[in-house]
Design an enzyme around this catalytic site. Structure first.
Site, PDB file in Angstrom:
ATOM      1  N   HIS A   1       0.879  -1.184   0.000  1.00 27.07           N
ATOM      2  CA  HIS A   1       0.000   0.000   0.000  1.00 27.07           C
ATOM      3  C   HIS A   1       0.905   1.220   0.000  1.00 27.07           C
ATOM      4  O   HIS A   1       1.281   1.741   1.051  1.00 27.07           O
ATOM      5  CB  HIS A   1      -0.943  -0.046   1.199  1.00 27.07           C
ATOM      6  CG  HIS A   1      -1.920  -1.172   1.094  1.00 27.07           C
ATOM      7  ND1 HIS A   1      -3.163  -1.034   0.539  1.00 27.07           N
ATOM      8  CD2 HIS A   1      -1.791  -2.491   1.395  1.00 27.07           C
ATOM      9  CE1 HIS A   1      -3.772  -2.210   0.517  1.00 27.07           C
ATOM     10  NE2 HIS A   1      -2.963  -3.110   1.033  1.00 27.07           N
TER      11      HIS A   1
ATOM     12  N   GLN B   1      10.216   0.517   9.268  1.00 25.82           N
ATOM     13  CA  GLN B   1      10.260  -0.901   9.651  1.00 25.82           C
ATOM     14  C   GLN B   1      11.604  -1.257  10.267  1.00 25.82           C
ATOM     15  O   GLN B   1      12.654  -0.776   9.846  1.00 25.82           O
ATOM     16  CB  GLN B   1      10.011  -1.779   8.414  1.00 25.82           C
ATOM     17  CG  GLN B   1       9.958  -3.261   8.747  1.00 25.82           C
ATOM     18  CD  GLN B   1       9.376  -4.091   7.618  1.00 25.82           C
ATOM     19  OE1 GLN B   1       9.293  -3.642   6.489  1.00 25.82           O
ATOM     20  NE2 GLN B   1       8.994  -5.314   7.931  1.00 25.82           N
ATOM     21  N   GLN B   2      11.511  -2.144  11.254  1.00 27.80           N
ATOM     22  CA  GLN B   2      12.712  -2.621  11.952  1.00 27.80           C
ATOM     23  C   GLN B   2      13.709  -3.216  10.948  1.00 27.80           C
ATOM     24  O   GLN B   2      13.342  -4.048  10.121  1.00 27.80           O
ATOM     25  CB  GLN B   2      12.299  -3.689  12.958  1.00 27.80           C
ATOM     26  CG  GLN B   2      13.427  -4.144  13.864  1.00 27.80           C
ATOM     27  CD  GLN B   2      12.934  -5.184  14.853  1.00 27.80           C
ATOM     28  OE1 GLN B   2      12.278  -6.152  14.489  1.00 27.80           O
ATOM     29  NE2 GLN B   2      13.241  -4.985  16.113  1.00 27.80           N
ATOM     30  N   SER B   3      14.957  -2.786  11.071  1.00 28.08           N
ATOM     31  CA  SER B   3      16.001  -3.231  10.155  1.00 28.08           C
ATOM     32  C   SER B   3      16.535  -4.601  10.558  1.00 28.08           C
ATOM     33  O   SER B   3      16.798  -4.856  11.726  1.00 28.08           O
ATOM     34  CB  SER B   3      17.144  -2.213  10.170  1.00 28.08           C
ATOM     35  OG  SER B   3      18.299  -2.770   9.592  1.00 28.08           O
ATOM     36  N   GLN B   4      16.734  -5.477   9.558  1.00 26.81           N
ATOM     37  CA  GLN B   4      17.373  -6.777   9.845  1.00 26.81           C
ATOM     38  C   GLN B   4      18.893  -6.657   9.784  1.00 26.81           C
ATOM     39  O   GLN B   4      19.597  -7.572  10.174  1.00 26.81           O
ATOM     40  CB  GLN B   4      16.899  -7.824   8.831  1.00 26.81           C
ATOM     41  CG  GLN B   4      15.446  -8.210   9.000  1.00 26.81           C
ATOM     42  CD  GLN B   4      15.033  -9.311   8.024  1.00 26.81           C
ATOM     43  OE1 GLN B   4      15.602  -9.452   6.946  1.00 26.81           O
ATOM     44  NE2 GLN B   4      14.039 -10.076   8.400  1.00 26.81           N
TER      45      GLN B   4
ATOM     46  N   ARG C   1      -8.666   8.257   3.948  1.00 25.78           N
ATOM     47  CA  ARG C   1      -9.036   7.736   2.624  1.00 25.78           C
ATOM     48  C   ARG C   1      -8.194   6.510   2.251  1.00 25.78           C
ATOM     49  O   ARG C   1      -8.709   5.513   1.745  1.00 25.78           O
ATOM     50  CB  ARG C   1      -8.845   8.836   1.579  1.00 25.78           C
ATOM     51  CG  ARG C   1      -9.373   8.436   0.215  1.00 25.78           C
ATOM     52  CD  ARG C   1      -9.490   9.596  -0.718  1.00 25.78           C
ATOM     53  NE  ARG C   1      -8.192  10.203  -1.013  1.00 25.78           N
ATOM     54  CZ  ARG C   1      -7.969  10.976  -2.068  1.00 25.78           C
ATOM     55  NH1 ARG C   1      -8.952  11.229  -2.905  1.00 25.78           N
ATOM     56  NH2 ARG C   1      -6.793  11.515  -2.272  1.00 25.78           N
TER      57      ARG C   1
ATOM     58  N   ARG D   1      -8.381  -5.536   2.422  1.00 18.72           N
ATOM     59  CA  ARG D   1      -7.763  -6.493   3.357  1.00 18.72           C
ATOM     60  C   ARG D   1      -8.734  -7.055   4.394  1.00 18.72           C
ATOM     61  O   ARG D   1      -8.368  -7.995   5.102  1.00 18.72           O
ATOM     62  CB  ARG D   1      -6.564  -5.833   4.055  1.00 18.72           C
ATOM     63  CG  ARG D   1      -5.512  -5.300   3.094  1.00 18.72           C
ATOM     64  CD  ARG D   1      -4.909  -6.371   2.219  1.00 18.72           C
ATOM     65  NE  ARG D   1      -3.807  -5.849   1.403  1.00 18.72           N
ATOM     66  CZ  ARG D   1      -3.021  -6.589   0.644  1.00 18.72           C
ATOM     67  NH1 ARG D   1      -3.199  -7.896   0.574  1.00 18.72           N
ATOM     68  NH2 ARG D   1      -2.053  -6.035  -0.067  1.00 18.72           N
TER      69      ARG D   1
END
Lengths: 152, 242
Positions: free
Chosen positions: B56, B63-66, B145, B154
Site C-alpha cells: 500500500h 520498519q525494523q532493520s534486519q 481515505r 484487506r
C-alpha cells in the site's frame, strides 16, 4: 487570515523520533515513544526525553532521512488562488486539498514536505507562511532549521 | 508473543472541526477523509504480512532493520494456525533422515543465522536465512481515505488471514478513535461477510466508547475483539486516548 493552522497531532516530533529509532532498535515504536522516564526500563535505550528526540531529529535532517518525518499530518485553512494551490500540489505528492469556496482551501501535508519546502529555493509568500507554522507544530525542527516566525 | 496493533497517534478530529468552525467553516467528518493521518505501531507481525502491508504505497512506513538489529535480540516467529504444532515434516540432510515440526525448522534457521554471525559473517548477509514467519515491527501512517481503501481490500474474506486479522483490528481501532470520520466500509455493500463483521464492530465500539472516553489522556485503551470478530490469530488491539 492567510494561513491558519487548524490541526496537527500532539507530540508529532516524538512520534517521528520513535519511528526513526524503531528501525534500529529491538524495541517497537510505541515502547520507544513512551520510554520517557526511568520507571520503565528498555534494555539498551536512552530515555526518550527532549534532548534525545532533538538528537534523533537533527540526525535525520543531517542524513536527509526524511521518510521518518512522514508519520504525521498538519492541516491549515488557507486563503489562496488556484495558481498557488497548483504550485503546492506540483511540489509534492503529499499535499491534499479541499476547496471550501472561491478563495479558501483546506490543505494537509506532513512534516517531511515542510522541511523540503523550508530547505528549497522557492520563496513564495504562501510557502513561507506554511513553513512558519513549524514553530508551533514542530518547534525542535523549526529551531534546527532556523525558521523565522514572521507572519503575513 | 501475540501480535499487537497500537493506534498511538492520530488527528484530533473534534478539535480540527472546532478550529474550522471558529473560522466560520462547517465541514462534517465525511469531508475529512483526505485530511489528517493515523499512525499505528504494528508489533510482532510476520514478514509475510509486512510485505503485503508495504504494497500500500501511498502510506508511510518505518520498519525494523534486519541489518542493524541483531538476530539474537530480535528473533521471533509467527506460526500459522493452519499448521499443527505436532505435524512432522520428513527431511533428509547429508544422509541423515529427520522428522521436524514447524518450530524445529524455525529453531534451525535461527541457529544457522546466529552461527553465521558468530563466524564473522556480516548481519546483512546472515539474515538471508531469515524465514517469512520471522516477526518484525513496523510503524505505519495513512490518511483516512487510504485506510478505507486498505480495509476494503484487506478485510475481505479472500484476503490472507494474518493481514485480514490486522485489518479488522485496525478498523475497530479507528472506529473508536474517530467515529465521525470512519463509518461502515463501502465494501460491506457487496459482501455479507464484511457487512456482518462491520455490525460486530459497531457493537464493539458502542460497548467500549464509555471505557475509552474515561481512559486517562495519553494512556492506551485495550479493545477486546475476541471472540466476537472470529479472528484466526490473536491481535491485541490498543488505542491511545487523548
Amino acid at each position: 487570515m492567510r494561513v491558519r493552522l487548524v490541526g496537527y497531532e500532539p507530540d508529532l516530533e516524538r512520534v517521528c523520533a520513535a519511528a526513526m529509532r524503531s528501525c534500529y532498535s529491538p524495541h517497537p515504536g510505541y515502547e520507544l515513544f513512551t520510554h520517557t522516564s526511568q520507571d520503565k526500563v528498555l534494555d539498551g535505550e536512552k530515555i526518550f526525553d527532549t534532548e534525545r528526540i532533538g538528537g534523533l531529529l537533527k540526525r535525520a535532517l543531517e542524513l536527509g532521512h526524511y521518510d521518518i518525518l512522514e508519520h504525521n499530518s498538519i492541516t491549515w485553512l488557507v486563503e489562496a488562488d488556484e495558481k498557488e494551490i497548483l504550485f503546492l500540489m506540483e511540489s509534492s505528492k503529499f499535499f491534499e486539498t479541499s476547496q471550501i469556496d472561491e478563495h479558501r482551501w483546506l490543505i494537509t501535508t506532513n512534516l517531511r514536505v515542510l522541511v523540503e519546502l523550508a530547505r528549497g529555493t522557492n520563496d513564495l509568500p504562501l510557502t513561507k507562511d506554511l513553513v512558519a507554522t513549524l514553530n508551533e507544530a514542530a518547534p525542535i525542527i523549526a529551531s534546527a532549521l532556523a525558521i523565522p516566525t514572521t507572519k503575513s | 508473543m501475540a501480535s499487537k496493533a497500537i493506534l498511538f497517534s492520530y488527528t484530533n478530529y473534534p478539535e480540527l472541526t472546532r478550529n474550522l468552525e471558529k473560522a466560520g467553516v462547517k465541514l462534517g467528518g465525511e469531508n475529512m477523509l483526505r485530511h489528517g493521518s493515523l499512525t499505528f505501531d504494528l508489533q510482532g507481525i510476520s514478514r509475510a504480512a509486512s510485505h503485503q502491508i508495504v504494497r500500500h504505497r501511498i502510506a508511510s512506513f518505518s520498519q525494523q532493520s534486519q541489518r542493524y538489529v541483531r538476530v539474537t535480540r530480535s528473533y521471533g516467529y509467527l506460526k500459522p494456525p493452519g499448521i499443527p504444532q505436532d505435524l512432522k515434516i520428513p527431511v533428509e540432510i547429508q544422509g541423515h533422515k529427520l522428522d521436524l515440526n514447524f518450530t524445529d525448522v524455525m529453531d534451525l534457521t535461527r541457529q544457522a543465522e546466529e552461527g553465521l554471525v558468530a563466524k564473522g559473517i556480516k548481519a546483512e548477509d546472515s539474515r538471508y536465512l531469515r524465514p517469512n514467519a520471522a516477526t518484525t515491527n513496523i510503524v505505519m501512517s495513512m490518511s483516512p481515505r487510504q485506510l478505507i481503501h486498505f480495509f476494503n481490500l484487506r478485510c475481505a474474506p479472500d484476503a490472507q488471514w494474518e493481514i485480514r486479522d490486522l485489518a479488522w483490528s485496525m478498523y475497530a481501532a479507528v472506529r473508536l478513535a474517530a467515529p465521525k470520520v470512519f463509518g461502515p466500509l463501502p465494501a460491506a455493500e457487496e459482501s455479507d461477510y464484511i457487512k456482518k463483521r462491520v455490525s460486530v464492530v459497531d457493537d464493539l465500539v458502542r460497548k467500549n466508547e464509555d471505557g475509552f472516553s474515561k481512559t486517562p489522556a495519553g494512556e492506551l485503551f485495550q479493545l477486546d475483539l475476541q471472540p466476537s470478530l472470529e479472528l484466526v490469530h490473536p491481535v491485541k488491539t490498543f488505542v491511545r486516548h487523548y
